[in-house]
Motif scaffolding. Structure first.
Motif, PDB file in Angstrom:
ATOM      1  N   LEU A  93      82.776  35.230 -43.378  1.00 55.34           N
ATOM      2  CA  LEU A  93      83.934  34.625 -43.297  1.00 55.34           C
ATOM      3  C   LEU A  93      84.970  35.121 -44.357  1.00 55.34           C
ATOM      4  N   ALA A  94      84.723  34.880 -45.526  1.00 52.42           N
ATOM      5  CA  ALA A  94      85.469  35.212 -46.703  1.00 52.42           C
ATOM      6  C   ALA A  94      85.797  36.688 -46.634  1.00 52.42           C
ATOM      7  N   LYS A  95      84.941  37.562 -46.212  1.00 54.62           N
ATOM      8  CA  LYS A  95      85.069  38.880 -45.967  1.00 54.62           C
ATOM      9  C   LYS A  95      86.456  39.273 -44.791  1.00 54.62           C
ATOM     10  N   GLU A  96      85.977  38.529 -43.837  1.00 52.12           N
ATOM     11  CA  GLU A  96      87.056  38.838 -42.892  1.00 52.12           C
ATOM     12  C   GLU A  96      88.281  38.251 -43.109  1.00 52.12           C
ATOM     13  N   GLN A  97      88.429  37.181 -43.823  1.00 49.00           N
ATOM     14  CA  GLN A  97      89.749  36.626 -44.170  1.00 49.00           C
ATOM     15  C   GLN A  97      90.503  37.429 -45.271  1.00 49.00           C
ATOM     16  N   ARG A  98      89.395  38.131 -45.841  1.00 51.23           N
ATOM     17  CA  ARG A  98      90.493  39.175 -47.007  1.00 51.23           C
ATOM     18  C   ARG A  98      90.872  40.250 -46.264  1.00 51.23           C
ATOM     19  N   LEU A  99      89.917  40.931 -45.473  1.00 51.30           N
ATOM     20  CA  LEU A  99      90.526  41.845 -44.691  1.00 51.30           C
ATOM     21  C   LEU A  99      91.680  41.741 -43.936  1.00 51.30           C
TER      22      LEU A  99
ATOM     23  N   LEU B 144      93.950  39.480 -44.556  1.00 45.61           N
ATOM     24  CA  LEU B 144      95.022  39.545 -45.722  1.00 45.61           C
ATOM     25  C   LEU B 144      95.464  40.894 -46.019  1.00 45.61           C
ATOM     26  N   GLU B 145      94.467  41.690 -46.315  1.00 41.88           N
ATOM     27  CA  GLU B 145      94.744  42.891 -46.967  1.00 41.88           C
ATOM     28  C   GLU B 145      95.746  43.770 -45.479  1.00 41.88           C
ATOM     29  N   MET B 146      95.442  43.445 -44.355  1.00 42.22           N
ATOM     30  CA  MET B 146      96.084  44.125 -43.447  1.00 42.22           C
ATOM     31  C   MET B 146      97.366  43.419 -43.368  1.00 42.22           C
ATOM     32  N   GLN B 147      97.544  42.228 -43.566  1.00 44.66           N
ATOM     33  CA  GLN B 147      99.015  41.526 -43.443  1.00 44.66           C
ATOM     34  C   GLN B 147      99.629  42.303 -44.538  1.00 44.66           C
ATOM     35  N   ASN B 148      99.208  42.205 -45.744  1.00 49.17           N
ATOM     36  CA  ASN B 148      99.943  42.884 -46.860  1.00 49.17           C
ATOM     37  C   ASN B 148     100.168  44.373 -46.559  1.00 49.17           C
TER      38      ASN B 148
ATOM     39  N   GLU C  75     102.834  50.025 -44.809  1.00 49.67           N
ATOM     40  CA  GLU C  75     101.984  51.114 -44.836  1.00 49.67           C
ATOM     41  C   GLU C  75     101.119  50.981 -43.607  1.00 49.67           C
ATOM     42  N   TYR C  76     101.222  50.140 -42.772  1.00 53.22           N
ATOM     43  CA  TYR C  76     100.581  50.054 -41.683  1.00 53.22           C
ATOM     44  C   TYR C  76     101.155  49.510 -40.464  1.00 53.22           C
ATOM     45  N   GLY C  77     101.036  49.890 -39.255  1.00 55.91           N
ATOM     46  CA  GLY C  77     101.693  49.401 -38.316  1.00 55.91           C
ATOM     47  C   GLY C  77     101.034  49.713 -36.824  1.00 55.91           C
ATOM     48  N   PRO C  78     101.622  49.415 -35.818  1.00 59.19           N
ATOM     49  CA  PRO C  78     101.064  49.725 -34.537  1.00 59.19           C
ATOM     50  C   PRO C  78     101.195  51.245 -34.213  1.00 59.19           C
ATOM     51  N   ILE C  79     100.143  51.573 -33.487  1.00 56.77           N
ATOM     52  CA  ILE C  79     100.218  53.195 -33.176  1.00 56.77           C
ATOM     53  C   ILE C  79     101.367  53.542 -32.274  1.00 56.77           C
ATOM     54  N   ILE C  80     101.580  52.455 -31.370  1.00 61.92           N
ATOM     55  CA  ILE C  80     102.884  52.828 -30.572  1.00 61.92           C
ATOM     56  C   ILE C  80     104.047  53.092 -31.167  1.00 61.92           C
ATOM     57  N   GLU C  81     104.326  52.335 -32.204  1.00 61.83           N
ATOM     58  CA  GLU C  81     105.494  52.372 -33.163  1.00 61.83           C
ATOM     59  C   GLU C  81     105.533  53.934 -33.806  1.00 61.83           C
TER      60      GLU C  81
END
Length: 169
Positions: free
Chosen positions: A76-82, A84-88, A94-100
């Motif tokens: 659970l902690a790993k998934e929460q970290r991932l 949060l990393e994606m949100q950051n 640095e990251y966005g939807p492929i359609i965009e």
């Protein structure tokens, strides 16, 4: 020795142990098989082993079948970290939807295509030595380039086997 001490020092059968801990014979057999209790030990020792086992499970340090609290918490902690990393990464753009990204690339390529279309006209205005045939050749080359760009397919998720083809060399 009082009655309780006598009972605790007494060796019991699997069925008797099951009655004491409110478990079926199959459960007791499983406990013995997993080494949780010792079938040759006196009742007191078996109870102590069983209680320690229950404490370990309650503390999340031991497993009970497929449930391991410590492992589940770590997952659970790993998934929460991932997450949060994606949100950051999204916040840092640095990251966005492929359609965009596809729409952005389409806009850039459309602009590049428009610029390519102006080349023949600009050459015609700026050069007196280019013939109509020369300009037709340039126009055909530009058309070929535009068609190549239009036919390009971006594989956002290439198969792992495609990227590992040269690993055996």
């Amino acid at each position: 020795m009082n009655t309780i001490e006598t009972l605790l020092a007494h060796q019991v059968t699997r069925s008797e142990l099951g009655r004491v801990i409110s478990a079926s014979r199959q459960t007791v057999d499983g406990l013995i098989k997993r080494g949780v209790v010792d079938s040759h030990a006196p009742l007191g020792e078996q109870l102590e082993l069983y209680i320690n086992h229950l404490r370990e499970i309650a503390a999340g340090r031991a497993t009970n079948c497929d449930l391991n609290l410590a492992t589940e918490r770590a997952g659970l902690a790993k998934e929460q970290r991932l997450r949060l990393e994606m949100q950051n990464a999204v916040a840092r753009r640095e990251y966005g939807p492929i359609i965009e990204m596809e729409l952005g690339l389409a806009d850039v390529l459309a602009m590049a295509g428009s610029k390519l279309d102006t080349i023949v006209g600009k050459l015609k205005k700026q050069s007196d030595i280019l013939t109509a045939d020369d300009l037709d050749i340039v126009g055909k080359i530009i058309a070929d380039v535009r068609n190549d760009i239009a036919d390009t397919v971006i594989d956002w998720f290439p198969a792992e086997s495609d990227t590992d083809d040269n690993d055996d060399l």
